[in-house]
Structure formats: structure tokens, C-alpha cells
Scaffold this active site. Structure first.
Site, mmCIF file in Angstrom:
data_model
loop_
_atom_site.group_PDB
_atom_site.id
_atom_site.type_symbol
_atom_site.label_atom_id
_atom_site.label_comp_id
_atom_site.label_asym_id
_atom_site.label_seq_id
_atom_site.Cartn_x
_atom_site.Cartn_y
_atom_site.Cartn_z
ATOM 1 N N SER A 1 49.219 44.166 81.332
ATOM 2 C CA SER A 1 47.830 43.980 80.930
ATOM 3 C C SER A 1 47.294 45.233 80.559
ATOM 4 O O SER A 1 47.688 46.476 80.918
ATOM 5 C CB SER A 1 46.984 43.384 82.100
ATOM 6 O OG SER A 1 45.720 43.514 82.334
ATOM 7 N N GLY A 2 46.165 45.003 79.974
ATOM 8 C CA GLY A 2 45.306 46.390 79.405
ATOM 9 C C GLY A 2 44.297 46.809 80.651
ATOM 10 O O GLY A 2 43.595 47.564 80.518
ATOM 11 N N ASP A 3 44.370 45.883 81.584
ATOM 12 C CA ASP A 3 43.329 46.262 82.892
ATOM 13 C C ASP A 3 43.792 45.652 84.194
ATOM 14 O O ASP A 3 45.402 45.644 84.212
ATOM 15 C CB ASP A 3 42.072 45.301 82.660
ATOM 16 C CG ASP A 3 40.789 46.053 83.281
ATOM 17 O OD1 ASP A 3 40.885 46.589 84.308
ATOM 18 O OD2 ASP A 3 39.833 46.006 82.537
ATOM 19 N N ASP A 4 43.310 45.329 84.934
ATOM 20 C CA ASP A 4 43.948 45.012 86.491
ATOM 21 C C ASP A 4 44.906 43.960 86.205
ATOM 22 O O ASP A 4 44.377 42.700 85.592
ATOM 23 C CB ASP A 4 42.928 44.959 87.502
ATOM 24 C CG ASP A 4 41.721 45.966 87.773
ATOM 25 O OD1 ASP A 4 42.488 47.002 87.728
ATOM 26 O OD2 ASP A 4 40.678 45.876 87.711
ATOM 27 N N SER B 1 50.521 48.141 84.340
ATOM 28 C CA SER B 1 49.352 48.367 83.762
ATOM 29 C C SER B 1 48.833 49.749 83.844
ATOM 30 O O SER B 1 48.605 50.103 84.735
ATOM 31 C CB SER B 1 48.283 47.414 84.276
ATOM 32 O OG SER B 1 47.152 47.538 83.736
#
Length: 462
Positions: free
Chosen positions: A250-253, A284
Site C-alpha cells: 500500500s501507499g498508506d497504512d 508500506s
């Protein structure tokens, strides 16, 4: 002679009858089996309602027509809609109760990049505004509200959000509404989302909100690690939730537990609680494997995490909050983390900004207490811990035990302010605010089971 002829006839007839009976039984038992909370009496294919899986024809009306027709079976054993192999382009559509959306192997639902295919929704009451813009928000690709007994599953079929269109608009500051999520179910209960591949969501992937009795299982989630706000799974003001056996890049959590934003979340007052997360794998580089917050103003409690793995991820189980959030994060239990190439092993932030509007109350201080970590192995990590409470509002009751961290080259491995707690069998040596007890012990982890853990999936067939 007549008797013999008749006997032969009877014998042949009996054989034929037996063959027909066996064929009949074979038809009845030959089916596609899948695990689910509820089985369905009725089933149909998207093609029965005019669906075309060529990747070009828009199927929004076909999905709507199919679900509307199948909803009539809600009180007669429910219905299952099969998405067969192919590429099924569609805009947003709504689910119904006592319903299963089933993606066969090699079925791909493609999210339309035509904004007219995405209805507009009001802001969420516990948020008070959109996250990308002050106004409302686009409906999620797959959406449902006020439902019971809804399942999204398959034989690892794919849902592709085609998010690059939305990421580009976000980076250019062109959004007037908040980007759509891939799947959002709200004000609902008895939800299952399982055995699917989800890729390239415009924003968050899976967002159950104001809901209960949820199983999220066997998901593979992919987004570019530089994509904006592509959280994997975000239970938000949810109760009795089980997340297990998921793999997320992911690009976030990878997982973020939330419960509303500042004064709006405080007023709405619906916590996230009784949540178990296990056998999660996360990559991530700029975010957390599991975040608690930052929107946690309705409270987060009784979260149980075990047997999780992170690689090349910024932090493991992170608490994000700040003055103005209010609420609480308490009774958090983490057992069994395998970490490699992390920036921080332990990270708590009491100065997280990002407020919905200037009307928040800076005196609304969060209560962060009873945070437990045990049985952690972390290799090739930059820092052991960055633990930052709030002045005059320290984070208390932190317990860390049986932890080995290697690879830290920075001189200050433990950076601790405004926190308190104890440690046992932790290397490298913790900060003075977390003294090591002479008598070794294990931090607590609940021995009882949450109700959602006792839910056994049935073997269903269509």
C-alpha cells in the site's frame, strides 16, 4: 420365454433408472463450493441481466438491474450474483441485504473513470467534511447502507479501481469532492469480504463504517507504494470485527482503525472496539502496518493483534493522535510481530495535526493507556522506538516484553517523551520512562475469545 424377455426388460429398465438417478444426483452435488457466513437459495449470472465482459461496455445498469431483481429473494433464502470470467467495466452500484456478490476466477470488475458514473454522497457524520475537499464525496465503487447479511467473495477474482485517474487529480489539487473508496459498507451488520484480489483503489480499499459482525479474510491488496491514501482495510466505528490472512502492499497504512474526526467524532460517539487482526502481511514504506487513528475521536478499545509480519514498512502498530482529537485508545494487545527493514519498531504520535476545520477544541485531549506489545523480532531496523505523548496528557500503561531489535545504527534508539510504562526482556535497552523490571514477565494478552472469532463459515454451493 415371455418371462425371460420381461425379466431382461425389467433388468435393463432398472439399469437405465439407476443411471438416470445417479446422473440426477451428480447434477445436484456437482457445484462450486465456497466458504461463507450464509448460503443462498437462488443464484444468477451477470450475463442474465445484459452484462458484457469485454472491458469496454459499461455494466453499471446491468449490476443495478441484477441486484434489484435478486433483492426479491431476500426473504426466501437470499440470492447470489455470479460475475463470470471477463472484464466488467462499471460505475458505482449498491448492494442489498441477504445477498452475495461472487467473482469467479479470472473475473475482473473494472471501475469506470467517468465521473458521471459515480453518485455524490453527503459527508460522513463522524467526519464533518470530506477528506480531500470540504464538500461531499463520491460513492464507493461497491456500496451498501443499512444492510444485513451481505457477502462479497469469490475464487480470487479481481476488483480494479483504476485509481490513477483519481491520484492524478489529487496531486493536481483538482478534487472538489472526496475520492471514492473501492468497497464501503455502512450502518450494516453480518458482513463478509473475502478471497479476492483488490488493486489500485482511488483512495481507501475496504471501509466498513458504523457496522458490526464483520469478517474480512483472505484479501490480496495491491497499490503502488507512492499512491496517495490507499489504505488497505479501515474499520471505522465498527464492533466485533475479524481481519485475518490478508496480504497488503500500500501507499498508506495497511490497516487503519478509526472512529471519527475531532469534534464530529466526539459528538457522534461511536467507538471501534472488539477487533482482532491476525496473520497479516504488510509492505508500506511510508506508513504503518496497523494504525490506530489518526481519526479516533469516538474511541478505540479492545484491539487484539497477533502473528503479523511487516517488511520494508515505516512502522508496525502505530498510535496517531493529538490535542483536539479527544476520545481514547486503550486496551490494545499485540502479540507476535516479525519485522524486517523498518524505520520504527514502536511509534506513538501525540502531535498529529490534520484537523477538519478551525472549530476543533484544543483542550479535547485523548486518553491513551493500556498499550501492550510482546514477542517481537525486528531485524535491520533504524530506530527501536519513537514514543511521543502530549504535555500534561502522557500516554500511560505501556507494556513491552520479550523484544529483540537488531540493525539500529542511530545512537538514540529509544526517543521517549510524555509516556510511562514498564518493559521486560527488551533489547536494546529501553528509555528511562519505560524501566525494565527485575522480575521478568509477559505483557498481557486476552485469553477469552471475541464473539466474531466463534463464527464458523459454512461450505456453500452454487
Amino acid at each position: 420365454m415371455v418371462f425371460e424377455i420381461n425379466n431382461d426388460f425389467v433388468q435393463v429398465g432398472g439399469v437405465i433408472s439407476a443411471i438416470l438417478l445417479l446422473a440426477s444426483l451428480r447434477v445436484k452435488v456437482s457445484c462450486d463450493e465456497y466458504p461463507a457466513m450464509s448460503c443462498r437459495k437462488h443464484s444468477a449470472f451477470l450475463t442474465d441481466f445484459g452484462g458484457v465482459g469485454d472491458g469496454k461496455t459499461c455494466n453499471t445498469k446491468a449490476f443495478e438491474y441484477a441486484i434489484r431483481n435478486l433483492s426479491q429473494y431476500a426473504c426466501d433464502g437470499g440470492a447470489l450474483l455470479v460475475v463470470p470470467p471477463g472484464k466488467w467495466l462499471t460505475g458505482s452500484f449498491n448492494l442489498t441485504s441477504h445477498f452475495t456478490l461472487f467473482l469467479q476466477k479470472d473475473a475482473v470488475i473494472l471501475a469506470s473513470q467517468d465521473e458521471s458514473e459515480w453518485p455524490h454522497l453527503p459527508v460522513l457524520p463522524s467526519y464533518g467534511r470530506g477528506r480531500d475537499a470540504p464538500g461531499g464525496r463520491f460513492s464507493s465503487l461497491i456500496f451498501g447502507t443499512n444492510l444485513t447479511d451481505v457477502i462479497i467473495t469469490g475464487f480470487n477474482g479481481t476488483i480494479d479501481g483504476q485509481g490513477s485517474y483519481w491520484w492524478d487529480k489529487f496531486h493536481k489539487g483538482e478534487l472538489k469532492l472526496t475520492r471514492p473508496y473501492l468497497i464501503e459498507i455502512m450502518f450494516s451488520d453480518h458482513i463478509q469480504i473475502s478471497n479476492l484480489t483488490l488493486i489500485n483503489s482511488p483512495s481507501w480499499f475496504v471501509h466498513p463504517i458504523y457496522s458490526s459482525d464483520i469478517i474480512i479474510q483472505g484479501l490480496t491488496i495491491f497499490a503502488p507504494v507512492d499512491s496517495p491514501n490507499t489504505d488497505g482495510i479501515d474499520p471505522d466505528s465498527c464492533t466485533n470485527t475479524r481481519i485475518e490472512d490478508c496480504y497488503i502492499v500500500s501507499g498508506d497504512d495497511c490497516v487503519a482503525i478509526k472512529s471519527g474526526w475531532d469534534e464530529y467524532g466526539i459528538k457522534f460517539g461511536m467507538p471501534s472496539q472488539h477487533i482482532i487482526i491476525r496473520r497479516l502481511t504488510c509492505i508500506s514504506p511510508d506508513s504503518a502496518m496497523i494504525a490506530l487513528g489518526s481519526e479516533m475521536s469516538g474511541g478505540i478499545k479492545d484491539v487484539r493483534v497477533e502473528n503479523i509480519t511487516a517488511l520494508n514498512t515505516q512502522s508496525a502498530v502505530r498510535i496517531k493522535t493529538g490535542a483536539g482529537r479527544g476520545g481514547y485508545v486503550k486496551d490494545i494487545f499485540v502479540k507476535g510481530m516479525s519485522l524486517n527493514k523498518m524505520k520504527y519498531v514502536f511509534w506513538m504520535t501525540g502531535s498529529y495535526g490534520s484537523h477538519p476545520d478551525p472549530g476543533f477544541d484544543p483542550k479535547a485531549l485523548p486518553n491513551i493507556t493500556a498499550i501492550n506489545y510482546r514477542d517481537v523480532r525486528a531485524d535491520h531496523c533504524k530506530y527501536s522506538a519513537r514514543l511521543e505523548g502530549i504535555p500534561n496528557d502522557p500516554f500511560t500503561g505501556i507494556c513491552i516484553s520479550n523484544v529483540t531489535i537488531t540493525g539500529g545504527k542511530k545512537k538514540l534508539q529509544w526517543n521517549c517523551t510524555h509516556v510511562g510504562g514498564v518493559t521486560s526482556k527488551v533489547l536494546p535497552k529501553p528509555c528511562k520512562l519505560l524501566p525494565e523490571k527485575k522480575k521478568t514477565f509477559d505483557c498481557p494478552f486476552p485469553e477469552d475469545k471475541l464473539p466474531i472469532e466463534n463464527v464458523q463459515l459454512k461450505t456453500c454451493c452454487f
